[in-house]
Design a protein around this motif. Structure first.
Motif, PDB file in Angstrom:
ATOM      1  N   MET A  65      19.244  -9.805  22.567  1.00  0.00           N
ATOM      2  CA  MET A  65      18.157 -10.059  21.684  1.00  0.00           C
ATOM      3  C   MET A  65      18.741 -10.200  20.363  1.00  0.00           C
ATOM      4  SD  MET A  65      15.107  -7.062  20.782  1.00  0.00           S
ATOM      5  CE  MET A  65      14.590  -6.775  22.363  1.00  0.00           C
ATOM      6  N   ARG A  66      17.945 -11.195  19.777  1.00  0.00           N
ATOM      7  CA  ARG A  66      18.186 -11.626  18.365  1.00  0.00           C
ATOM      8  C   ARG A  66      17.089 -10.960  17.439  1.00  0.00           C
ATOM      9  NH1 ARG A  66      18.783 -17.852  16.228  1.00  0.00           N
ATOM     10  NH2 ARG A  66      19.216 -17.375  13.941  1.00  0.00           N
ATOM     11  N   LEU A  67      17.525 -10.441  16.293  1.00  0.00           N
ATOM     12  CA  LEU A  67      16.599  -9.652  15.318  1.00  0.00           C
ATOM     13  C   LEU A  67      16.768 -10.426  14.044  1.00  0.00           C
ATOM     14  CD1 LEU A  67      17.026  -6.009  16.469  1.00  0.00           C
ATOM     15  CD2 LEU A  67      14.771  -7.660  17.277  1.00  0.00           C
ATOM     16  N   VAL A  68      15.733 -11.110  13.476  1.00  0.00           N
ATOM     17  CA  VAL A  68      15.654 -11.651  12.445  1.00  0.00           C
ATOM     18  C   VAL A  68      14.757 -11.183  11.362  1.00  0.00           C
ATOM     19  CG1 VAL A  68      15.327 -13.882  11.035  1.00  0.00           C
ATOM     20  CG2 VAL A  68      16.545 -13.827  13.465  1.00  0.00           C
ATOM     21  N   VAL A  69      15.189 -10.634  10.287  1.00  0.00           N
ATOM     22  CA  VAL A  69      14.144 -10.006   9.347  1.00  0.00           C
ATOM     23  C   VAL A  69      14.202 -11.123   8.050  1.00  0.00           C
ATOM     24  CG1 VAL A  69      13.739  -8.629   7.719  1.00  0.00           C
ATOM     25  CG2 VAL A  69      14.603  -7.679   9.671  1.00  0.00           C
ATOM     26  N   VAL A 100      18.889   0.150  17.905  1.00  0.00           N
ATOM     27  CA  VAL A 100      19.610  -0.328  19.278  1.00  0.00           C
ATOM     28  C   VAL A 100      20.218   0.714  19.822  1.00  0.00           C
ATOM     29  CG1 VAL A 100      20.829  -1.961  20.518  1.00  0.00           C
ATOM     30  CG2 VAL A 100      19.325  -2.751  18.371  1.00  0.00           C
ATOM     31  N   ALA A 101      19.705   1.164  20.958  1.00  0.00           N
ATOM     32  CA  ALA A 101      20.450   2.252  21.486  1.00  0.00           C
ATOM     33  C   ALA A 101      20.465   2.410  23.045  1.00  0.00           C
ATOM     34  CB  ALA A 101      20.035   3.785  21.101  1.00  0.00           C
ATOM     35  N   ARG A 102      21.281   2.850  23.667  1.00  0.00           N
ATOM     36  CA  ARG A 102      21.160   3.472  25.105  1.00  0.00           C
ATOM     37  C   ARG A 102      20.371   4.643  25.020  1.00  0.00           C
ATOM     38  NH1 ARG A 102      23.630   1.755  29.492  1.00  0.00           N
ATOM     39  NH2 ARG A 102      25.352   0.559  27.964  1.00  0.00           N
ATOM     40  N   VAL A 142      19.895   0.136  27.486  1.00  0.00           N
ATOM     41  CA  VAL A 142      19.931  -0.062  26.096  1.00  0.00           C
ATOM     42  C   VAL A 142      18.575  -0.775  25.570  1.00  0.00           C
ATOM     43  CG1 VAL A 142      20.838  -1.454  24.374  1.00  0.00           C
ATOM     44  CG2 VAL A 142      22.406  -0.476  26.006  1.00  0.00           C
ATOM     45  N   ARG A 143      18.091  -0.319  24.704  1.00  0.00           N
ATOM     46  CA  ARG A 143      16.598  -0.805  24.189  1.00  0.00           C
ATOM     47  C   ARG A 143      16.628  -0.703  22.631  1.00  0.00           C
ATOM     48  NH1 ARG A 143      15.710   2.799  28.408  1.00  0.00           N
ATOM     49  NH2 ARG A 143      15.036   1.667  30.473  1.00  0.00           N
ATOM     50  N   LEU A 144      15.678  -1.507  22.161  1.00  0.00           N
ATOM     51  CA  LEU A 144      15.161  -1.489  20.822  1.00  0.00           C
ATOM     52  C   LEU A 144      14.202  -0.464  20.403  1.00  0.00           C
ATOM     53  CD1 LEU A 144      15.121  -2.657  17.990  1.00  0.00           C
ATOM     54  CD2 LEU A 144      13.690  -4.298  18.803  1.00  0.00           C
ATOM     55  N   GLU A 152      20.684 -10.509  13.487  1.00  0.00           N
ATOM     56  CA  GLU A 152      21.555  -9.752  14.485  1.00  0.00           C
ATOM     57  C   GLU A 152      21.316 -10.200  15.958  1.00  0.00           C
ATOM     58  OE1 GLU A 152      20.661  -5.960  13.029  1.00  0.00           O
ATOM     59  OE2 GLU A 152      20.930  -6.801  11.174  1.00  0.00           O
ATOM     60  N   LEU A 153      22.387 -10.133  16.609  1.00  0.00           N
ATOM     61  CA  LEU A 153      22.357 -10.540  18.122  1.00  0.00           C
ATOM     62  C   LEU A 153      22.824  -9.289  18.677  1.00  0.00           C
ATOM     63  CD1 LEU A 153      21.423 -12.616  19.667  1.00  0.00           C
ATOM     64  CD2 LEU A 153      24.085 -13.346  19.995  1.00  0.00           C
ATOM     65  N   HIS A 154      22.163  -8.532  19.700  1.00  0.00           N
ATOM     66  CA  HIS A 154      22.424  -7.727  20.367  1.00  0.00           C
ATOM     67  C   HIS A 154      22.464  -7.836  21.824  1.00  0.00           C
ATOM     68  CE1 HIS A 154      22.364  -4.717  16.944  1.00  0.00           C
ATOM     69  NE2 HIS A 154      21.251  -5.506  16.371  1.00  0.00           N
TER      70      HIS A 154
END
Lengths: 219, 219
Positions: A1-5, B5-7, B24-26, A84-86
């Motif tokens: 998942m990419r998060l852009v602010v 972002v966490a398990r 893992v989720r946001l 960020e990329l997670h």
DNA sequence: GACTCTATCTCGGTA
DNA sequence: TACCGAGGTAGAGTC
């Protein structure tokens, strides 16, 4: 998942047209390609979004997301504050309990809680406009169509009325009557049901679960 | 907006019961307090959420979000992979164009595109079960109730039927007929309308907008 | 694919 | 506040 602010403006053209004026927002890009624009408040629903499948064209300060249906989401990035990329891995998904399907199953097990003497013929009894939740017979052998909702509103009465209309044409079911069942039935829905000769019953979900667990305890 | 972002595992107890197994989720916490749990895929809708107003009790590895209605969301954090806070500032909100309200407004300006000779009496004409979109008169002076939908489905015909039933009781409107108007009307809705003597018309939204802009151009 | 119905519907309006 | 109706409804299930 990419998060852009980012400070951005957004335009959507598709089933309708919508525009977002300049502000800081979260742009969420999930690994299946779907894009959602969130403000820092309001509900869980994003301001704008684009579901998969789609293609994201990243031109640096402009992103264009388009899908095969001809919808297009244009994001103009004026200032990027985070990017960020997670990695998430797979998700086992959500387990639900307590929705209409469950209520219907409980009632199918205990049709006599709807009306004394009621017995189940079949769940999801098919008609040519869709299935009736429960088809039953009362103590006299008269057919009874039951529509189950979590919350009883006017739409449910309309739905049951259409089913009754169809079922009445079946010689084996002639004389069929209807009962509208829900945890809570709104006054308007009651009035409409009564004016059409349809019965209505409010059932207690927790009480039904109680019966169920009592029975399980016997084993 | 706080982005974690966490398990985690998540449990929701409220209007139903729901459980999310470890993954893992946001976790998105907006500044108005609302919380949403997103997986990295699927739709824009979160797996779990809690709308404002609510209170978040942060016990470190367990968050409990509860609201005045008695709903509760419990998040167990097993491993925190990211935790960031971003300032967004106010959002001007979404501007929409092309929804039913707009279609209704265009038709109110040009009732003759629904049927030749039709003139508008009033928009949102009230009845005791809700307002009719457009009340008109045809060339003969007969009252005409118009229900406008973006997409014409069976519900809209039911709605118009209920209105006609009410309006017919008004001596000034006796003999009223109905017209169901939408950009696209589904076959089932057409059949139902016809079987009830209700007319139906598909209108071209872009053409209506064209008329509108032509008129504006004259000024 | 088309159709049907549910939804922790959400969201906005209005009385 | 509750009720009512629209939604870019979405999403699941069935045929």
């Amino acid at each position: 998942m990419r998060l852009v602010v980012a400070r951005c403006t957004v335009d959507y053209e598709g089933r309708l047209a919508a525009h977002l004026a300049e502000a800081v927002r979260l742009i969420m890009v999930k690994s299946d390609g779907c894009v959602a624009i969130h403000a820092d408040g309001g509900a869980y629903k994003p301001l704008n979004w684009m579901n998969a499948p789609n293609t994201l064209l990243d031109e640096g300060e402009r992103w264009v997301v388009s899908n095969p249906k001809g919808e297009r989401l244009t994001i103009d990035l004026l200032e990027i504050l985070a990017d960020e990329l997670h990695e998430f891995g797979p998700d086992p998904g959500l387990e639900k309990d307590g929705v209409e399907a469950h209520l219907q199953a409980l009632l199918a097990e205990h049709p006599d809680t709807i009306a004394a003497g009621l017995t189940l013929v079949r769940r999801e009894f098919p008609t040519d406009i869709g299935p009736v939740d429960l088809l039953c017979r009362d103590a006299d052998g008269t057919a009874v169509a039951v529509e189950v909702k979590r919350r009883g509103e006017i739409d449910g009465v309309e739905q049951l009325t259409r089913y009754l209309d169809r079922l009445e044409r079946d010689p084996l079911l002639r004389g069929i009557r209807g009962i509208f069942v829900a945890q809570i039935i709104k006054p308007q829905a009651r009035v409409l049901a009564e004016s059409r000769g349809i019965g209505w019953v409010e059932v207690d979900y927790d009480a039904l679960r109680g019966i169920e667990s009592d029975e399980l305890r016997l084993f």
